[in-house]
Design a protein around this motif. Sequence first.
Motif, PDB file in Angstrom:
ATOM      1  N   UNK A 181      67.715  35.504 -31.604  1.00 38.38           N
ATOM      2  CA  UNK A 181      66.723  35.721 -30.562  1.00 38.38           C
ATOM      3  C   UNK A 181      66.251  37.169 -30.646  1.00 38.38           C
ATOM      4  N   UNK A 182      65.220  37.521 -29.886  1.00 39.62           N
ATOM      5  CA  UNK A 182      64.693  38.880 -29.952  1.00 39.62           C
ATOM      6  C   UNK A 182      65.566  39.840 -29.162  1.00 39.62           C
ATOM      7  N   UNK A 183      65.481  41.125 -29.524  1.00 38.77           N
ATOM      8  CA  UNK A 183      66.239  42.142 -28.810  1.00 38.77           C
ATOM      9  C   UNK A 183      65.756  42.265 -27.366  1.00 38.77           C
ATOM     10  N   UNK A 184      64.464  42.045 -27.144  1.00 33.51           N
ATOM     11  CA  UNK A 184      63.920  42.080 -25.779  1.00 33.51           C
ATOM     12  C   UNK A 184      64.570  40.992 -24.930  1.00 33.51           C
ATOM     13  N   UNK A 185      64.733  39.800 -25.528  1.00 33.24           N
ATOM     14  CA  UNK A 185      65.369  38.694 -24.805  1.00 33.24           C
ATOM     15  C   UNK A 185      66.821  39.019 -24.485  1.00 33.24           C
ATOM     16  N   UNK A 186      67.499  39.657 -25.431  1.00 33.89           N
ATOM     17  CA  UNK A 186      68.893  40.053 -25.186  1.00 33.89           C
ATOM     18  C   UNK A 186      68.966  41.023 -24.010  1.00 33.89           C
ATOM     19  N   UNK A 187      68.076  42.019 -23.997  1.00 30.02           N
ATOM     20  CA  UNK A 187      68.070  42.987 -22.898  1.00 30.02           C
ATOM     21  C   UNK A 187      67.863  42.296 -21.555  1.00 30.02           C
ATOM     22  N   UNK A 188      66.997  41.276 -21.549  1.00 31.29           N
ATOM     23  CA  UNK A 188      66.752  40.524 -20.322  1.00 31.29           C
ATOM     24  C   UNK A 188      68.015  39.796 -19.877  1.00 31.29           C
ATOM     25  N   UNK A 189      68.697  39.153 -20.836  1.00 34.74           N
ATOM     26  CA  UNK A 189      69.943  38.449 -20.511  1.00 34.74           C
ATOM     27  C   UNK A 189      70.999  39.425 -19.985  1.00 34.74           C
ATOM     28  N   UNK A 190      71.116  40.595 -20.625  1.00 33.03           N
ATOM     29  CA  UNK A 190      72.106  41.589 -20.191  1.00 33.03           C
ATOM     30  C   UNK A 190      71.825  42.016 -18.756  1.00 33.03           C
ATOM     31  N   UNK A 191      70.551  42.252 -18.447  1.00 30.89           N
ATOM     32  CA  UNK A 191      70.190  42.625 -17.086  1.00 30.89           C
ATOM     33  C   UNK A 191      70.559  41.556 -16.077  1.00 30.89           C
ATOM     34  N   UNK A 192      70.301  40.293 -16.422  1.00 31.33           N
ATOM     35  CA  UNK A 192      70.650  39.188 -15.527  1.00 31.33           C
ATOM     36  C   UNK A 192      72.163  39.090 -15.328  1.00 31.33           C
TER      37      UNK A 192
END
Length: 222
Positions: A181-192
């Motif tokens: 997946x994209x790094x942006x998506x990972x950052x979103x998951x981490x925030x959640x």
Amino acid sequence: MTAPDVRVLLVDDQELVRSGLRRILRRKDGFSIVAECSDGDEVPTAVDEHRPDVVLMDLRMKRVDGITATRNLASRGDHPPVLVLTTFDDDELLSGSLRAGAAGFVLKDSAAEDLIRAVRTVAVGGSCLDPAVTGRVLTAYRSAATPRREAPGELTAREADVLVRIARGLTNREIALDLGISEVTVKSHVGHIFVKLDLRDRAAAIVYAFDHGIVTPGAPTP
């Protein structure tokens, strides 16, 4: 294009130790020692003046210890991550550094390669716990924390995948490559994950994952 050097602030009350660290974290290997402090009370000024990417922090110093210095940095809001480096295989000290907001810890008798890897990991937003003492440190961390709760069922399957990889010390980029997946998506998951589990940082996420049996010390990443 060559990546910029990782800017490191050394904090240790022993000149001999700082000299050894300078020899390990060399410019030709992508590091720049931007400043040095001999005690914890010097850290805020050095951070403001030199804007390091990582603070490599000793724990025991004469005036202000590393835990207090780390807590003081964390209270300032935006601050560089702290990687604790200590000769003391002291579970209470190391767990205290996590509670203070450190991104991880490495023992001073670790191999140079392990230190280099830890500094690079923390510099890009990862967390690193020395595997030699992780299990015991987490036990000490739990004993000083609130009573254990059952893991909430709030995380999605993908968020749970990300949490496992955070607990294994992977950076966002490594998680993205591992999960496709994209790094942006990972950052979103981490925030959640942080919001849902009421976690302050990646070190707290690691503790949570071990504390709730999501991962165990020494187990491979799925």
